[in-house]
Design a protein around this motif. Structure first.
Motif, PDB file in Angstrom:
ATOM      1  N   GLN A  62      -6.181  -0.215   2.389  1.00 55.68           N
ATOM      2  CA  GLN A  62      -4.933   0.711   2.397  1.00 55.68           C
ATOM      3  C   GLN A  62      -3.928   0.195   1.120  1.00 55.68           C
ATOM      4  O   GLN A  62      -3.662  -0.860   1.268  1.00 55.68           O
ATOM      5  CB  GLN A  62      -3.944   0.732   3.799  1.00 55.68           C
ATOM      6  CG  GLN A  62      -2.893   1.601   3.634  1.00 55.68           C
ATOM      7  CD  GLN A  62      -2.168   1.633   4.916  1.00 55.68           C
ATOM      8  OE1 GLN A  62      -2.556   0.965   5.903  1.00 55.68           O
ATOM      9  NE2 GLN A  62      -1.302   2.682   5.062  1.00 55.68           N
ATOM     10  N   LEU A  63      -3.588   0.922   0.282  1.00 56.42           N
ATOM     11  CA  LEU A  63      -2.532   0.504  -0.777  1.00 56.42           C
ATOM     12  C   LEU A  63      -1.251   0.210  -0.138  1.00 56.42           C
ATOM     13  O   LEU A  63      -0.737   1.018   0.959  1.00 56.42           O
ATOM     14  CB  LEU A  63      -2.390   1.813  -1.664  1.00 56.42           C
ATOM     15  CG  LEU A  63      -3.473   2.189  -2.540  1.00 56.42           C
ATOM     16  CD1 LEU A  63      -3.136   3.342  -3.345  1.00 56.42           C
ATOM     17  CD2 LEU A  63      -3.753   0.877  -3.576  1.00 56.42           C
ATOM     18  N   ASN A 107       0.508   6.943  -8.012  1.00 59.86           N
ATOM     19  CA  ASN A 107      -1.005   6.606  -7.623  1.00 59.86           C
ATOM     20  C   ASN A 107      -1.060   5.564  -6.541  1.00 59.86           C
ATOM     21  O   ASN A 107      -2.138   4.886  -6.521  1.00 59.86           O
ATOM     22  CB  ASN A 107      -1.697   6.387  -8.897  1.00 59.86           C
ATOM     23  CG  ASN A 107      -1.649   5.304 -10.006  1.00 59.86           C
ATOM     24  OD1 ASN A 107      -0.396   4.701  -9.752  1.00 59.86           O
ATOM     25  ND2 ASN A 107      -1.960   5.375 -10.868  1.00 59.86           N
ATOM     26  N   GLY A 108       0.262   4.816  -6.225  1.00 58.19           N
ATOM     27  CA  GLY A 108       0.112   3.504  -5.389  1.00 58.19           C
ATOM     28  C   GLY A 108      -0.109   2.311  -6.313  1.00 58.19           C
ATOM     29  O   GLY A 108      -0.123   1.462  -5.500  1.00 58.19           O
ATOM     30  N   THR A 109      -0.020   2.354  -7.624  1.00 57.07           N
ATOM     31  CA  THR A 109       0.249   0.953  -8.274  1.00 57.07           C
ATOM     32  C   THR A 109       1.649   0.841  -8.725  1.00 57.07           C
ATOM     33  O   THR A 109       2.394   1.775  -8.681  1.00 57.07           O
ATOM     34  CB  THR A 109      -0.731   1.033  -9.539  1.00 57.07           C
ATOM     35  OG1 THR A 109      -0.196   2.279 -10.608  1.00 57.07           O
ATOM     36  CG2 THR A 109      -2.229   1.496  -9.251  1.00 57.07           C
ATOM     37  N   GLN A 140      -1.928  -3.333  -8.598  1.00 57.59           N
ATOM     38  CA  GLN A 140      -2.497  -2.614  -7.502  1.00 57.59           C
ATOM     39  C   GLN A 140      -2.661  -4.007  -6.195  1.00 57.59           C
ATOM     40  O   GLN A 140      -3.086  -4.681  -6.359  1.00 57.59           O
ATOM     41  CB  GLN A 140      -3.845  -2.254  -7.446  1.00 57.59           C
ATOM     42  CG  GLN A 140      -3.995  -1.170  -6.131  1.00 57.59           C
ATOM     43  CD  GLN A 140      -5.356  -0.502  -6.435  1.00 57.59           C
ATOM     44  OE1 GLN A 140      -6.144  -1.246  -6.932  1.00 57.59           O
ATOM     45  NE2 GLN A 140      -5.352   0.710  -6.506  1.00 57.59           N
ATOM     46  N   VAL A 141      -1.869  -3.345  -5.036  1.00 52.56           N
ATOM     47  CA  VAL A 141      -1.923  -4.302  -3.655  1.00 52.56           C
ATOM     48  C   VAL A 141      -2.448  -3.538  -2.863  1.00 52.56           C
ATOM     49  O   VAL A 141      -2.116  -2.379  -2.226  1.00 52.56           O
ATOM     50  CB  VAL A 141      -0.409  -4.703  -3.577  1.00 52.56           C
ATOM     51  CG1 VAL A 141      -0.572  -5.644  -2.260  1.00 52.56           C
ATOM     52  CG2 VAL A 141       0.412  -5.240  -4.560  1.00 52.56           C
ATOM     53  N   VAL A 142      -3.729  -4.077  -2.119  1.00 58.35           N
ATOM     54  CA  VAL A 142      -4.214  -3.575  -1.136  1.00 58.35           C
ATOM     55  C   VAL A 142      -4.690  -4.301   0.018  1.00 58.35           C
ATOM     56  O   VAL A 142      -4.838  -5.707  -0.112  1.00 58.35           O
ATOM     57  CB  VAL A 142      -5.876  -3.115  -1.555  1.00 58.35           C
ATOM     58  CG1 VAL A 142      -6.804  -2.478  -0.667  1.00 58.35           C
ATOM     59  CG2 VAL A 142      -5.654  -2.276  -2.791  1.00 58.35           C
ATOM     60  N   ARG A 143      -4.321  -3.781   1.090  1.00 56.20           N
ATOM     61  CA  ARG A 143      -4.696  -4.775   2.651  1.00 56.20           C
ATOM     62  C   ARG A 143      -5.878  -4.710   2.545  1.00 56.20           C
ATOM     63  O   ARG A 143      -6.788  -3.931   2.628  1.00 56.20           O
ATOM     64  CB  ARG A 143      -3.728  -3.981   3.753  1.00 56.20           C
ATOM     65  CG  ARG A 143      -3.925  -4.910   4.865  1.00 56.20           C
ATOM     66  CD  ARG A 143      -3.273  -4.201   5.920  1.00 56.20           C
ATOM     67  NE  ARG A 143      -1.797  -4.231   5.940  1.00 56.20           N
ATOM     68  CZ  ARG A 143      -1.013  -5.088   6.089  1.00 56.20           C
ATOM     69  NH1 ARG A 143      -1.445  -6.522   6.516  1.00 56.20           N
ATOM     70  NH2 ARG A 143       0.277  -4.925   6.022  1.00 56.20           N
ATOM     71  N   SER A 144      -6.419  -6.266   2.655  1.00 55.65           N
ATOM     72  CA  SER A 144      -7.806  -6.453   2.626  1.00 55.65           C
ATOM     73  C   SER A 144      -8.366  -5.921   3.594  1.00 55.65           C
ATOM     74  O   SER A 144      -9.653  -5.476   3.308  1.00 55.65           O
ATOM     75  CB  SER A 144      -7.836  -8.191   2.914  1.00 55.65           C
ATOM     76  OG  SER A 144      -7.292  -8.736   1.537  1.00 55.65           O
ATOM     77  N   GLY A 145      -8.090  -5.996   5.068  1.00 57.77           N
ATOM     78  CA  GLY A 145      -8.931  -5.472   5.900  1.00 57.77           C
ATOM     79  C   GLY A 145      -9.114  -3.837   6.132  1.00 57.77           C
ATOM     80  O   GLY A 145     -10.219  -3.343   6.527  1.00 57.77           O
TER      81      GLY A 145
END
Length: 145
Positions: free
Chosen positions: A81-82, A111-113, A73-78
């Motif tokens: 958001q996936l 599911n965004g993964t 899973q990759v999420v923008r830290s700030g």
């Protein structure tokens, strides 16, 4: 019984005994390799540039007989958001061994993964490298298995 016939029967019996012992030893070795090995953390997280990458290997520890499922899973830290528009690949190697790395491409799921099947060819410690090519960045991060 003639001496040469007795000798041939003895050689035949020893040969059959050797084959049985070899088969038993092969079964033992095969079962030993399937024995559970030390698992790594179930979920691993790593910061890479503006993203937080979460990696999960299932089953943990993986078997050398069947590919493991790797979930990323990759999420923008700030914004949390996936990231769903990236190309994600995995490269894995055993640092102690002099082997070519195993590689796999991960596919985006609903599911965004991102998931992929990855074959761990030997038991032991592996170093997994996740490569993410996003429209605005190209990143690499590492995790140990």
């Amino acid at each position: 019984m003639k001496p040469h016939l007795r000798r041939n029967m003895l050689i035949l019996a020893l040969g059959i005994g050797f084959l049985v012992l070899t088969a038993l030893f092969g079964t033992f070795i095969s079962n030993y390799e399937d024995a559970p090995h030390e698992a790594s953390a179930q979920i691993q997280k790593q910061q890479a540039g503006p993203y937080e990458i979460t990696l999960q290997v299932n089953p943990n520890p993986p078997s050398i007989n069947t590919p493991a499922t790797i979930i990323i899973q990759v999420v923008r830290s700030g914004t949390q958001q996936l990231l769903t528009n990236a190309h994600v690949s995995i490269s894995g190697e055993m640092p102690e061994m002099n082997m070519s790395p195993n590689q796999a491409e991960a596919k985006l799921q609903k599911n965004g993964t991102y998931t992929t099947n990855f074959q761990f060819s030997m038991s032991g410690s592996w170093l997994l490298q996740v490569r993410i090519e996003a429209p605005d960045h190209q990143l690499r991060t590492q995790a140990s298995r």
